[in-house]
Design an enzyme around this catalytic site. Sequence first.
Site, PDB file in Angstrom:
ATOM      1  N   ALA A  65      35.117  36.125  32.605  1.00 46.22           N
ATOM      2  CA  ALA A  65      34.356  35.287  31.666  1.00 46.22           C
ATOM      3  C   ALA A  65      33.098  34.714  32.329  1.00 46.22           C
ATOM      4  CB  ALA A  65      35.227  34.150  31.136  1.00 46.22           C
TER       5      ALA A  65
ATOM      6  N   GLU B  61      32.661  28.835  41.972  1.00 45.68           N
ATOM      7  CA  GLU B  61      34.005  29.430  41.988  1.00 45.68           C
ATOM      8  C   GLU B  61      34.848  28.738  43.058  1.00 45.68           C
ATOM      9  OE1 GLU B  61      36.084  31.702  40.397  1.00 45.68           O
ATOM     10  OE2 GLU B  61      37.447  31.084  41.998  1.00 45.68           O
TER      11      GLU B  61
ATOM     12  N   ARG C 256      41.150  45.473  37.364  1.00 45.98           N
ATOM     13  CA  ARG C 256      40.416  44.216  37.196  1.00 45.98           C
ATOM     14  C   ARG C 256      39.491  43.961  38.382  1.00 45.98           C
ATOM     15  NH1 ARG C 256      40.385  39.136  38.949  1.00 45.98           N
ATOM     16  NH2 ARG C 256      39.926  37.438  37.510  1.00 45.98           N
TER      17      ARG C 256
ATOM     18  N   TYR D  63      49.331  53.270  32.431  1.00 39.27           N
ATOM     19  CA  TYR D  63      48.099  54.065  32.333  1.00 39.27           C
ATOM     20  C   TYR D  63      47.518  54.303  33.713  1.00 39.27           C
ATOM     21  CZ  TYR D  63      46.090  49.289  31.959  1.00 39.27           C
ATOM     22  OH  TYR D  63      45.781  47.956  32.138  1.00 39.27           O
TER      23      TYR D  63
HETATM   24  C1  LIG Z   1      49.974  40.962  32.053  1.00 42.82           C
HETATM   25  C2  LIG Z   1      48.565  40.832  31.583  1.00 42.82           C
HETATM   26  C3  LIG Z   1      47.884  41.943  31.114  1.00 42.82           C
HETATM   27  C4  LIG Z   1      46.584  41.828  30.634  1.00 42.82           C
HETATM   28  N1  LIG Z   1      45.958  42.923  30.152  1.00 42.82           N
HETATM   29  C5  LIG Z   1      44.723  42.797  29.612  1.00 42.82           C
HETATM   30  C6  LIG Z   1      44.052  43.948  29.087  1.00 42.82           C
HETATM   31  O1  LIG Z   1      44.577  45.064  29.125  1.00 42.82           O
HETATM   32  N2  LIG Z   1      42.807  43.782  28.548  1.00 42.82           N
HETATM   33  C7  LIG Z   1      42.199  42.548  28.484  1.00 42.82           C
HETATM   34  O2  LIG Z   1      41.081  42.450  27.958  1.00 42.82           O
HETATM   35  N3  LIG Z   1      42.812  41.447  28.987  1.00 42.82           N
HETATM   36  C8  LIG Z   1      44.041  41.545  29.556  1.00 42.82           C
HETATM   37  N4  LIG Z   1      44.651  40.456  30.085  1.00 42.82           N
HETATM   38  C9  LIG Z   1      43.963  39.142  30.022  1.00 42.82           C
HETATM   39  C10 LIG Z   1      42.889  38.985  31.063  1.00 42.82           C
HETATM   40  O3  LIG Z   1      43.366  39.289  32.359  1.00 42.82           O
HETATM   41  C11 LIG Z   1      42.381  37.543  31.045  1.00 42.82           C
HETATM   42  O4  LIG Z   1      42.221  37.101  29.715  1.00 42.82           O
HETATM   43  C12 LIG Z   1      41.013  37.437  31.722  1.00 42.82           C
HETATM   44  O5  LIG Z   1      41.078  37.965  33.022  1.00 42.82           O
HETATM   45  C13 LIG Z   1      40.573  35.982  31.736  1.00 42.82           C
HETATM   46  O6  LIG Z   1      39.371  35.872  32.440  1.00 42.82           O
HETATM   47  P1  LIG Z   1      38.724  34.441  32.687  1.00 42.82           P
HETATM   48  O7  LIG Z   1      37.516  34.694  33.492  1.00 42.82           O
HETATM   49  O8  LIG Z   1      38.621  33.705  31.417  1.00 42.82           O
HETATM   50  O9  LIG Z   1      39.815  33.646  33.541  1.00 42.82           O
HETATM   51  P2  LIG Z   1      40.320  33.878  35.034  1.00 42.82           P
HETATM   52  O10 LIG Z   1      40.408  35.309  35.366  1.00 42.82           O
HETATM   53  O11 LIG Z   1      41.545  33.055  35.184  1.00 42.82           O
HETATM   54  O12 LIG Z   1      39.151  33.278  35.928  1.00 42.82           O
HETATM   55  C14 LIG Z   1      38.967  31.899  36.059  1.00 42.82           C
HETATM   56  C15 LIG Z   1      38.241  31.664  37.373  1.00 42.82           C
HETATM   57  O13 LIG Z   1      37.923  30.277  37.463  1.00 42.82           O
HETATM   58  C16 LIG Z   1      38.216  29.825  38.784  1.00 42.82           C
HETATM   59  N5  LIG Z   1      38.468  28.379  38.654  1.00 42.82           N
HETATM   60  C17 LIG Z   1      39.527  27.756  38.101  1.00 42.82           C
HETATM   61  N6  LIG Z   1      39.369  26.430  38.132  1.00 42.82           N
HETATM   62  C18 LIG Z   1      38.158  26.198  38.712  1.00 42.82           C
HETATM   63  C19 LIG Z   1      37.428  25.011  39.011  1.00 42.82           C
HETATM   64  N7  LIG Z   1      37.910  23.790  38.712  1.00 42.82           N
HETATM   65  N8  LIG Z   1      36.217  25.137  39.618  1.00 42.82           N
HETATM   66  C20 LIG Z   1      35.718  26.368  39.934  1.00 42.82           C
HETATM   67  N9  LIG Z   1      36.368  27.523  39.674  1.00 42.82           N
HETATM   68  C21 LIG Z   1      37.584  27.443  39.057  1.00 42.82           C
HETATM   69  C22 LIG Z   1      39.445  30.633  39.186  1.00 42.82           C
HETATM   70  O14 LIG Z   1      39.589  30.660  40.597  1.00 42.82           O
HETATM   71  C23 LIG Z   1      39.103  31.994  38.600  1.00 42.82           C
HETATM   72  O15 LIG Z   1      38.352  32.785  39.482  1.00 42.82           O
HETATM   73  C24 LIG Z   1      45.944  40.553  30.616  1.00 42.82           C
HETATM   74  C25 LIG Z   1      46.607  39.434  31.113  1.00 42.82           C
HETATM   75  C26 LIG Z   1      47.907  39.568  31.595  1.00 42.82           C
HETATM   76  C27 LIG Z   1      48.614  38.357  32.107  1.00 42.82           C
END
Ligand SMILES: Cc1cc2nc3c(=O)[nH]c(=O)nc-3n(C[C@H](O)[C@H](O)[C@H](O)COP(=O)(O)OP(=O)(O)OC[C@H]3O[C@@H](n4cnc5c(N)ncnc54)[C@H](O)[C@@H]3O)c2cc1C
Length: 393
Positions: free
Chosen positions: A12, A31, A104, A218
């Site tokens: 994200a 981060e 990922r 996959y």
């Molecule tokens: C089993 C499983 C299978 C999945 N399969 C899929 C799939 O096939 N396709 C798909 O689209 N999605 C899939 N997902 C979902 C996907 O992995 C997540 O929705 C996505 O990675 C979320 O990304 P994000 O950046 O929002 O959050 P995150 O990946 O959690 O990143 C958040 C980041 O913020 C950092 N952070 C946290 N708090 C702070 C802070 N206070 N200050 C600074 N940094 C901070 C963390 O260290 C981290 O790096 C799957 C999830 C699971 C559990």
Amino acid sequence: MRRALIAGAGVAGLATALALAKSGQEAVIFERATALEEFGAGLQLSPNATRVLASLGALDSVLPLATAPRAIRILRGRDEAALSVLDLSNAAARWGAPYLVIHRADLQRALVELARRDPAIELRLGTELVGYGANADKVQATFKRGLLTMSEAGDLLIGADGLRSKVREKLGLGADDAPAFAGRVAFRATLEAAALNRAASAPVVTLRLGPRAHLVQYPLRQGAYVNLVAVIEASWRGAPPGHPWDGEADRPALLHAFAGWSAPARALIETPRNWRAWPLYTRPALPSYASGRVALTGDAAHPMVPFLAQGAAQAIEDAGALAQALAADADTARALAAYSEARAPRASRVQREALAQTRIYHMSGPMALARDIAMRGLGPDRLLKRYDWLYGA
Ligand SMILES: Cc1cc2nc3c(=O)[nH]c(=O)nc-3n(C[C@H](O)[C@H](O)[C@H](O)COP(=O)(O)OP(=O)(O)OC[C@H]3O[C@@H](n4cnc5c(N)ncnc54)[C@H](O)[C@@H]3O)c2cc1C
């Protein structure tokens, strides 16, 4: 030029920074982790996400690292009976962008490299957001870096800080907004394809359904690896720490959940030694992702169970919509409100439908029989059509 502060360098945060930079804004990503490690497992990236990546100029970096599956095979877990085969070979023509599977870590690395090459983006590792305040003109965020505490000013703050978002916590949404265990644990493993039979590296997503469990398989990295996700219904005994990876998986619970399944399914469950458990959480759908100069994206805004494989895809959609809204309106708070209006109804629907899918995937007894008959009766074309709203948007 606006200066956006982004908390989190997951999919994200990185996609948001790239989208903002492309629309002429400056982005600083903070981060918490000191290094972006090989963390996670496979992801399916559906066309609604790859279309946005293409618009950000990121798809060309992602494509060489990804595989385009030609089909999704849905099997009955107990005996491998085919319930449906969804043709993905013309995904790009049908939905305007490819359907991909990727590790990922590869996706994150590609996005980090693009971010590092962009002079409008700064990435600061080992820097944790601990608080923020905002007024009509600015946001002021506080970060911790080791023993140091520092303050940064920006025009807006984006909470891309995942399921346990500090930015969301500080919005004061109350105890009901806390993450809730979804009663399901995902076990993930990535193993060398050579450890399995040759068919395992074929470019196909295989989904096996069974009572209170399902198994997704996959290939990754040109078929050299196979990604496995086994989801079971369980009560999670360990205390969930802030980090989603919870150490070595509870292997006996996993073997037990798949004991009555077909020999190929059991072989997939028994082969990996490195299963990791990932308890699944949900949070209530939010009516708005924006509050003044602060907005949420990705799991911070709409964490969802992975039954539609959409968490990262929705995060990427957020990035595109956020940049578009900011480019269209010089008033930051109004632009963030427009972003929220564009995204919250759709992402909430995806959250809801992913949760509904948990019941369909894990049916047992007569309900499962009815599901299987319905799925076969519907046929692959009509089944695929049910995803047009999601992939074709
Ligand atoms: C089993 C499983 C299978 C999945 N399969 C899929 C799939 O096939 N396709 C798909 O689209 N999605 C899939 N997902 C979902 C996907 O992995 C997540 O929705 C996505 O990675 C979320 O990304 P994000 O950046 O929002 O959050 P995150 O990946 O959690 O990143 C958040 C980041 O913020 C950092 N952070 C946290 N708090 C702070 C802070 N206070 N200050 C600074 N940094 C901070 C963390 O260290 C981290 O790096 C799957 C999830 C699971 C559990």
